[in-house]
Design a protein around this motif. Sequence first.
Motif, PDB file in Angstrom:
ATOM      1  N   LYS A  91      60.268  16.777  16.529  1.00 40.00           N
ATOM      2  CA  LYS A  91      60.989  17.080  17.762  1.00 40.00           C
ATOM      3  C   LYS A  91      62.447  17.364  17.456  1.00 40.00           C
ATOM      4  CE  LYS A  91      58.709  15.003  21.762  1.00 40.00           C
ATOM      5  NZ  LYS A  91      58.921  14.131  22.936  1.00 40.00           N
ATOM      6  N   HIS A  92      63.053  18.180  18.316  1.00 40.96           N
ATOM      7  CA  HIS A  92      64.488  18.449  18.224  1.00 40.96           C
ATOM      8  C   HIS A  92      65.231  17.362  18.992  1.00 40.96           C
ATOM      9  CE1 HIS A  92      64.169  22.514  16.444  1.00 40.96           C
ATOM     10  NE2 HIS A  92      62.988  22.485  17.033  1.00 40.96           N
ATOM     11  N   SER A  93      65.064  16.155  18.511  1.00 41.76           N
ATOM     12  CA  SER A  93      65.672  15.009  19.165  1.00 41.76           C
ATOM     13  C   SER A  93      65.887  13.928  18.120  1.00 41.76           C
ATOM     14  CB  SER A  93      64.765  14.517  20.313  1.00 41.76           C
ATOM     15  OG  SER A  93      65.434  13.573  21.114  1.00 41.76           O
ATOM     16  N   LEU A  94      66.345  12.762  18.540  1.00 43.90           N
ATOM     17  CA  LEU A  94      66.562  11.655  17.624  1.00 43.90           C
ATOM     18  C   LEU A  94      65.983  10.378  18.216  1.00 43.90           C
ATOM     19  CD1 LEU A  94      70.277  12.264  16.552  1.00 43.90           C
ATOM     20  CD2 LEU A  94      68.275  12.484  15.084  1.00 43.90           C
ATOM     21  N   MET A  95      65.360   9.577  17.367  1.00 48.35           N
ATOM     22  CA  MET A  95      64.883   8.274  17.786  1.00 48.35           C
ATOM     23  C   MET A  95      65.956   7.218  17.526  1.00 48.35           C
ATOM     24  SD  MET A  95      60.930   8.310  16.436  1.00 48.35           S
ATOM     25  CE  MET A  95      61.350   8.979  14.828  1.00 48.35           C
ATOM     26  N   GLU A 106      72.755  23.253  26.678  1.00 44.30           N
ATOM     27  CA  GLU A 106      73.872  22.772  27.490  1.00 44.30           C
ATOM     28  C   GLU A 106      73.826  23.362  28.901  1.00 44.30           C
ATOM     29  OE1 GLU A 106      78.775  22.821  27.368  1.00 44.30           O
ATOM     30  OE2 GLU A 106      77.630  23.242  25.548  1.00 44.30           O
ATOM     31  N   LYS A 107      73.520  24.657  29.000  1.00 37.80           N
ATOM     32  CA  LYS A 107      73.424  25.299  30.315  1.00 37.80           C
ATOM     33  C   LYS A 107      72.282  24.718  31.145  1.00 37.80           C
ATOM     34  CE  LYS A 107      75.318  29.743  28.769  1.00 37.80           C
ATOM     35  NZ  LYS A 107      74.992  31.172  28.498  1.00 37.80           N
ATOM     36  N   VAL A 108      71.139  24.482  30.483  1.00 43.17           N
ATOM     37  CA  VAL A 108      69.982  23.936  31.192  1.00 43.17           C
ATOM     38  C   VAL A 108      70.273  22.528  31.693  1.00 43.17           C
ATOM     39  CG1 VAL A 108      67.565  23.235  30.971  1.00 43.17           C
ATOM     40  CG2 VAL A 108      68.343  25.364  29.916  1.00 43.17           C
ATOM     41  N   LEU A 109      70.893  21.706  30.853  1.00 41.52           N
ATOM     42  CA  LEU A 109      71.212  20.334  31.262  1.00 41.52           C
ATOM     43  C   LEU A 109      72.231  20.314  32.401  1.00 41.52           C
ATOM     44  CD1 LEU A 109      71.426  18.529  27.794  1.00 41.52           C
ATOM     45  CD2 LEU A 109      69.546  18.502  29.438  1.00 41.52           C
ATOM     46  N   SER A 117      73.568  14.540  16.285  1.00 45.45           N
ATOM     47  CA  SER A 117      73.101  15.339  17.427  1.00 45.45           C
ATOM     48  C   SER A 117      73.918  16.608  17.628  1.00 45.45           C
ATOM     49  CB  SER A 117      73.143  14.490  18.703  1.00 45.45           C
ATOM     50  OG  SER A 117      74.479  14.229  19.109  1.00 45.45           O
ATOM     51  N   LYS A 118      75.114  16.687  17.009  1.00 45.48           N
ATOM     52  CA  LYS A 118      75.953  17.880  17.123  1.00 45.48           C
ATOM     53  C   LYS A 118      75.578  18.955  16.107  1.00 45.48           C
ATOM     54  CE  LYS A 118      80.059  15.171  18.473  1.00 45.48           C
ATOM     55  NZ  LYS A 118      81.431  14.785  18.031  1.00 45.48           N
ATOM     56  N   LEU A 119      74.703  18.630  15.168  1.00 46.44           N
ATOM     57  CA  LEU A 119      74.484  19.489  14.010  1.00 46.44           C
ATOM     58  C   LEU A 119      73.216  20.323  14.059  1.00 46.44           C
ATOM     59  CD1 LEU A 119      75.516  16.896  11.258  1.00 46.44           C
ATOM     60  CD2 LEU A 119      76.922  18.741  12.205  1.00 46.44           C
ATOM     61  N   PHE A 120      72.391  20.129  15.078  1.00 43.38           N
ATOM     62  CA  PHE A 120      71.164  20.914  15.196  1.00 43.38           C
ATOM     63  C   PHE A 120      70.849  21.098  16.669  1.00 43.38           C
ATOM     64  CE2 PHE A 120      69.827  16.663  15.740  1.00 43.38           C
ATOM     65  CZ  PHE A 120      68.521  16.606  16.194  1.00 43.38           C
ATOM     66  N   THR A 121      69.751  21.763  16.975  1.00 45.78           N
ATOM     67  CA  THR A 121      69.368  21.960  18.368  1.00 45.78           C
ATOM     68  C   THR A 121      68.858  20.637  18.919  1.00 45.78           C
ATOM     69  OG1 THR A 121      68.747  24.252  17.911  1.00 45.78           O
ATOM     70  CG2 THR A 121      67.926  23.282  19.957  1.00 45.78           C
ATOM     71  N   TYR A 122      69.745  19.909  19.563  1.00 49.24           N
ATOM     72  CA  TYR A 122      69.415  18.568  20.054  1.00 49.24           C
ATOM     73  C   TYR A 122      69.074  18.623  21.534  1.00 49.24           C
ATOM     74  CZ  TYR A 122      69.926  13.712  21.497  1.00 49.24           C
ATOM     75  OH  TYR A 122      69.702  12.474  22.028  1.00 49.24           O
ATOM     76  N   ILE A 123      67.905  18.089  21.866  1.00 47.00           N
ATOM     77  CA  ILE A 123      67.450  18.014  23.256  1.00 47.00           C
ATOM     78  C   ILE A 123      67.135  16.562  23.576  1.00 47.00           C
ATOM     79  CG2 ILE A 123      65.706  18.787  24.919  1.00 47.00           C
ATOM     80  CD1 ILE A 123      65.222  21.213  23.107  1.00 47.00           C
ATOM     81  N   PRO A 124      67.690  16.010  24.640  1.00 49.22           N
ATOM     82  CA  PRO A 124      67.382  14.618  24.992  1.00 49.22           C
ATOM     83  C   PRO A 124      65.870  14.410  25.121  1.00 49.22           C
ATOM     84  CG  PRO A 124      69.181  15.445  26.351  1.00 49.22           C
ATOM     85  CD  PRO A 124      68.642  16.618  25.588  1.00 49.22           C
ATOM     86  N   ASP A 125      65.405  13.322  24.580  1.00 46.65           N
ATOM     87  CA  ASP A 125      63.967  13.053  24.585  1.00 46.65           C
ATOM     88  C   ASP A 125      63.570  12.369  25.887  1.00 46.65           C
ATOM     89  OD1 ASP A 125      61.351  12.796  23.882  1.00 46.65           O
ATOM     90  OD2 ASP A 125      61.658  11.106  22.526  1.00 46.65           O
ATOM     91  N   GLU A 180      61.429  13.287  29.971  1.00 49.98           N
ATOM     92  CA  GLU A 180      60.244  13.955  30.526  1.00 49.98           C
ATOM     93  C   GLU A 180      60.395  15.470  30.597  1.00 49.98           C
ATOM     94  OE1 GLU A 180      61.565  13.256  35.212  1.00 49.98           O
ATOM     95  OE2 GLU A 180      59.731  12.362  34.409  1.00 49.98           O
ATOM     96  N   ASP A 181      61.619  15.989  30.488  1.00 49.65           N
ATOM     97  CA  ASP A 181      61.844  17.433  30.575  1.00 49.65           C
ATOM     98  C   ASP A 181      61.954  18.102  29.203  1.00 49.65           C
ATOM     99  OD1 ASP A 181      61.940  17.332  33.400  1.00 49.65           O
ATOM    100  OD2 ASP A 181      64.046  16.740  33.343  1.00 49.65           O
ATOM    101  N   TYR A 182      61.765  17.341  28.133  1.00 48.93           N
ATOM    102  CA  TYR A 182      61.965  17.884  26.782  1.00 48.93           C
ATOM    103  C   TYR A 182      61.164  19.163  26.559  1.00 48.93           C
ATOM    104  CZ  TYR A 182      61.705  18.460  21.736  1.00 48.93           C
ATOM    105  OH  TYR A 182      61.745  18.994  20.476  1.00 48.93           O
ATOM    106  N   ASP A 183      59.860  19.131  26.821  1.00 56.72           N
ATOM    107  CA  ASP A 183      58.992  20.278  26.517  1.00 56.72           C
ATOM    108  C   ASP A 183      59.400  21.527  27.293  1.00 56.72           C
ATOM    109  OD1 ASP A 183      57.437  18.862  24.702  1.00 56.72           O
ATOM    110  OD2 ASP A 183      56.083  18.141  26.254  1.00 56.72           O
ATOM    111  N   ALA A 184      59.765  21.350  28.556  1.00 58.28           N
ATOM    112  CA  ALA A 184      60.171  22.494  29.367  1.00 58.28           C
ATOM    113  C   ALA A 184      61.483  23.083  28.862  1.00 58.28           C
ATOM    114  CB  ALA A 184      60.310  22.075  30.833  1.00 58.28           C
ATOM    115  N   ILE A 185      62.420  22.218  28.519  1.00 59.45           N
ATOM    116  CA  ILE A 185      63.716  22.694  28.025  1.00 59.45           C
ATOM    117  C   ILE A 185      63.540  23.434  26.701  1.00 59.45           C
ATOM    118  CG2 ILE A 185      65.993  21.986  27.194  1.00 59.45           C
ATOM    119  CD1 ILE A 185      65.864  19.660  29.192  1.00 59.45           C
TER     120      ILE A 185
END
Length: 430
Positions: free
Chosen positions: A135-139, A262-265, A220-228, A230-235
């Motif tokens: 995932k494009h996120s972090l645990m 950033e625009k989507v969020l 999180s600033k260094l790659f395509t980071y998306i908050p993990d 319920e909307d992760y997959d759609a974003i």
Amino acid sequence: MAKKIQDPDFWYSFLLPYVNWQTRRAYSRFEVHGKKRVPKNGSLIFGVNHSNTLMDALVLLSADNIRKVFIARGDIFKNPAVAKVLHFMRILPIFRIRNGVAAVRQNDDSLNKAVDVIHDHVDLYLFPEGTHRTKHSLMRMGKGLFHIAVDANKQFGGEENPVYIIPTAIEYGDYFRYRSTAMINFGEPINVTEFIKNTTEENEAANINILKDRLHNEISKLFTYIPDDEDYDAIWEIVKMKNEKRAGGLYKKMLRNRATVEKVLKYREEHPEEAKSLFARVTDFARRRKAAKVSVMSVAKKRPFLNTLWMFATLLLTSPYYLASAAVNWPVWLTTWFIRRKLADPAFSNTVSFGVRFVLSPLVFIAGTIVLFCNLPWYWALGGTVLLFFSYSMFVDYNELFRRWVSDIRWSLRGKLRKDYKALNLNNLF
């Protein structure tokens, strides 16, 4: 004195160039950014996101020729033979509570060895999330990396030898497809020595939590980071449809991805109800797109039908080379297919593809070269050897181009799906 894990080793040094070369061949595009941010002095610990099993370590290893030691989860060291191989590969184990109390007791030895690694100015790489996830996120991050940093600072940190944590991110074009893309991005170093010196917090655990939050934020600033959430997959689907086909290098693509996120969020924050409805429609569109076996790359193209024409011409012209490549490399691709189909965790797909090619490709090349020079004039054999050298990459890339060509045709014929995509109005919204 016993040999340390970071000490020079003849066989390791002998094999390393081949390993790095094969790793880079595993990707159609490979980029490294931010190396100038890495300090030239001090003791360095690299904290990296973990998304693609063993390939993460191999990608980092091939970033440069600097000596490195890695720390990996302890459960993969259970088999003594495997543990010996991993130690040869300069990987130390770290155990978690779920591995058992007896196993966790071994961590003190690993942590002491890790501190000694950076004391000898050998780069230490850790994946603080503790496990991989595609995932494009972090645990949530564990504390092992930060205990090493704090202990190292106590023992030898100072103005002349500061201890640094280097935020590092790896971004892949695809987690599962062999010969996709890979980018490493090094961030601004965290000076642990300076932080400990200037902090007003006397509690070590509290300081470790501060460092954890800081590293999480910096990675999180260094790659395509998306908050993990319920909307992760759609974003992520929106990001791919917006940016998958746009030209430019991997770094520029990552920046475009981040800008879209950033625009989507922001849209979600300002228009929560509209965003909820949009995400539901995007999710439904993604489900129908996948059911129709249409690649998101086809959706991102403005003129997919025109693309099918040049793709077809390319496929037709290169088909003889492809068929020959498939015939010559059947031990590699057939073994890879057989192992991959039995994987419980698809995240290991690229690791398997790399491993099989690493072992079998040299054998295929040597055998093929012998056959060519035994049966053809030297000049024809030499030309055939050159083609043989690139044959497996050709085989994989041709398959990928064929997949995209078929996808473009399907997308061109799915009028209802294309109409629904336009109705999402993503270009105007983001």
